[in-house]
Write an enzyme that holds these catalytic residues in place. Sequence first.
Site, PDB file in Angstrom:
ATOM      1  CD  GLU A 274      -2.482  -1.291   2.750  1.00 20.94           C
ATOM      2  OE1 GLU A 274      -2.170  -0.463   3.640  1.00 20.94           O
ATOM      3  OE2 GLU A 274      -3.321  -2.186   2.936  1.00 20.94           O
ATOM      4  N   PRO A 275       1.720   1.426  -1.012  1.00 15.36           N
ATOM      5  CG  PRO A 275       2.767   1.481  -3.110  1.00 15.36           C
ATOM      6  CD  PRO A 275       1.854   0.633  -2.254  1.00 15.36           C
ATOM      7  NE  ARG A 314       4.366  15.385   4.915  1.00 15.78           N
ATOM      8  CZ  ARG A 314       5.631  15.279   5.188  1.00 15.78           C
ATOM      9  NH1 ARG A 314       6.488  16.155   4.697  1.00 15.78           N
ATOM     10  NH2 ARG A 314       6.080  14.310   5.932  1.00 15.78           N
ATOM     11  CB  CYS A 344      -4.130  34.474  11.983  1.00 19.05           C
ATOM     12  SG  CYS A 344      -4.326  35.804  10.817  1.00 19.05           S
ATOM     13  CD  GLU A 345      -3.305  28.497  14.164  1.00 20.68           C
ATOM     14  OE1 GLU A 345      -2.533  28.153  15.085  1.00 20.68           O
ATOM     15  OE2 GLU A 345      -4.516  28.275  14.175  1.00 20.68           O
TER      16      GLU A 345
HETATM   17  N1  LLP Z   1      -1.597   1.948   4.399  1.00 20.09           N
HETATM   18  C1  LLP Z   1      -2.155   2.408   5.535  1.00 20.09           C
HETATM   19  C2  LLP Z   1      -3.082   1.563   6.278  1.00 20.09           C
HETATM   20  C3  LLP Z   1      -1.849   3.710   5.980  1.00 20.09           C
HETATM   21  O1  LLP Z   1      -2.393   4.161   7.105  1.00 20.09           O
HETATM   22  C4  LLP Z   1      -0.960   4.522   5.226  1.00 20.09           C
HETATM   23  C5  LLP Z   1      -0.637   5.888   5.657  1.00 20.09           C
HETATM   24  C6  LLP Z   1      -0.420   3.998   4.048  1.00 20.09           C
HETATM   25  C7  LLP Z   1      -0.750   2.701   3.667  1.00 20.09           C
HETATM   26  C8  LLP Z   1       0.514   4.777   3.164  1.00 20.09           C
HETATM   27  O2  LLP Z   1       1.704   5.088   3.802  1.00 20.09           O
HETATM   28  P1  LLP Z   1       2.910   5.760   2.975  1.00 20.09           P
HETATM   29  O3  LLP Z   1       3.395   4.739   1.980  1.00 20.09           O
HETATM   30  O4  LLP Z   1       2.396   6.958   2.314  1.00 20.09           O
HETATM   31  O5  LLP Z   1       3.922   6.073   4.007  1.00 20.09           O
HETATM   32  N2  LLP Z   1       0.236  12.761   6.747  1.00 20.09           N
HETATM   33  C9  LLP Z   1       1.493  12.098   7.047  1.00 20.09           C
HETATM   34  C10 LLP Z   1       1.483  10.654   6.647  1.00 20.09           C
HETATM   35  C11 LLP Z   1       0.332   9.866   7.233  1.00 20.09           C
HETATM   36  C12 LLP Z   1       0.307   8.444   6.792  1.00 20.09           C
HETATM   37  C13 LLP Z   1      -0.967   7.785   7.147  1.00 20.09           C
HETATM   38  N3  LLP Z   1      -1.104   6.427   6.718  1.00 20.09           N
HETATM   39  C14 LLP Z   1       2.624  12.882   6.406  1.00 20.09           C
HETATM   40  O6  LLP Z   1       2.373  13.907   5.768  1.00 20.09           O
HETATM   41  O7  LLP Z   1       3.795  12.525   6.577  1.00 20.09           O
END
Ligand code: LLP
Length: 415
Positions: A274-275, A314, A344-345
């Site tokens: 799940e990338p 982020r 405004c933060e």
């Molecule tokens: N699968 C599941 C169940 C997840 O919760 C996530 C991300 C992914 C896959 C994908 O993960 P990735 O490959 O993108 O690392 N907003 C944060 C990242 C939150 C990730 C949440 N879950 C940021 O901006 O760093």
Amino acid sequence: MNHFERKGGELYCEEVPLAELAEEVGTPAYVYSTATLQRHARVFHAALRRLDHLACFAVKALPNLAVLSLLAKEGFGFDIVSGGELFRALKAGADVTRIVFSGVGKRRDELDAALKAGIFQFNCESEEELIQLSEAALLRKTRARVAIRVNPDVDARTHPYIATALSTSKFGVPAARVRAAYRKAAGLSGLQIVGVACHIGSQVAEVKPFVEAALKLRALVERLRRDGHSIERLDMGGGLGVPYGESKAPASPSEYGEALSKVLRGLDVKVIFEPGRLLVANAGVLLTRVLLRKRGAGARRFVVVDAGMNDLLRPALYGAHHELEPVGRPRKPAELVDVVGPVCESADVLAKRRRLPTLETGDLLVLRSAGAYGMSMASQYNARPRPAEVLVDGRSWRIVRQRESLDDLVRGETV
Ligand code: LLP
């Protein structure tokens, strides 16, 4: 590797000068590169070629329909976490037999929509959810294909807000209760057990925590099979990190693929991934314009730009680092500045203490690596319409999401 490069000193996305886009589309705007998205998609598949695998893009990272459609054409399925993401994936032309539904809390209407669509797999995260899903499936006279997300209790060594596999986390079923949860699932006639799932966290830099998790899950698959369950799929989640420029580059997709292929060899499962970030982060930038320079107390210098924390959350939320550079011909770094947005933060700081050339009102800048969790976490805070999104492909480009208008800000409201 990405296709944001300088030509004659000017920053381009593929064959399109970013200055031209700013002129035509305005700022702030997210700009994505087709060639980079395609390249990342292909590198990911190639890294996993030795495993029978299904790659499901985590929609939450970049849910724009044009991007989802591009990834579907590259053979990707989708990992969704809401009915809204299911709607988006289907609208983008996703193959439903390649959709997995993750998340710790799924509403009944969301379960119903996914059952109706006939998705590939539900990743359930609690005993309670198994019961709810089974009930929903029985009412539709169907059986839901289920994997239980296990919390493997490994330390992904990432930011605490995006580590998900510690024993204190809300995610997954604790390893100690997993066999009992599978027994329970086996007794529910609306469910068909198909696999095991995990997701250890995001922006994980090393391969080691993934290997640790895979070893634990391999042992669990074997244990569950001895318990009599039919386990044909193993979902390893997402989480491999990307280089944001400030620290050592994370492991590459090929190191990740090799290590996991070795651990999972001969297990006889379809391995699901799940990338999210890995595919899209470095395929996007946030284009912004300098509003003004401002002197703070003492030697403090601020550059105020027209993008804020509502556009790119982020830095404010995680203290995340995004490389920042002028779009025009680079001059020598001349001063230490804080680049801040108009919100405004006090947290609305996009870059702290950066050495940059002297910037003037009207200069264009980009924040790099903003493709993942950029637009998807944008809000209208301070009544700021969300940015436009542009997809570049070679010499051509198109707006794949219009900049929001003032009317969009009040849509659905009444006085
Ligand atoms: N699968 C599941 C169940 C997840 O919760 C996530 C991300 C992914 C896959 C994908 O993960 P990735 O490959 O993108 O690392 N907003 C944060 C990242 C939150 C990730 C949440 N879950 C940021 O901006 O760093």
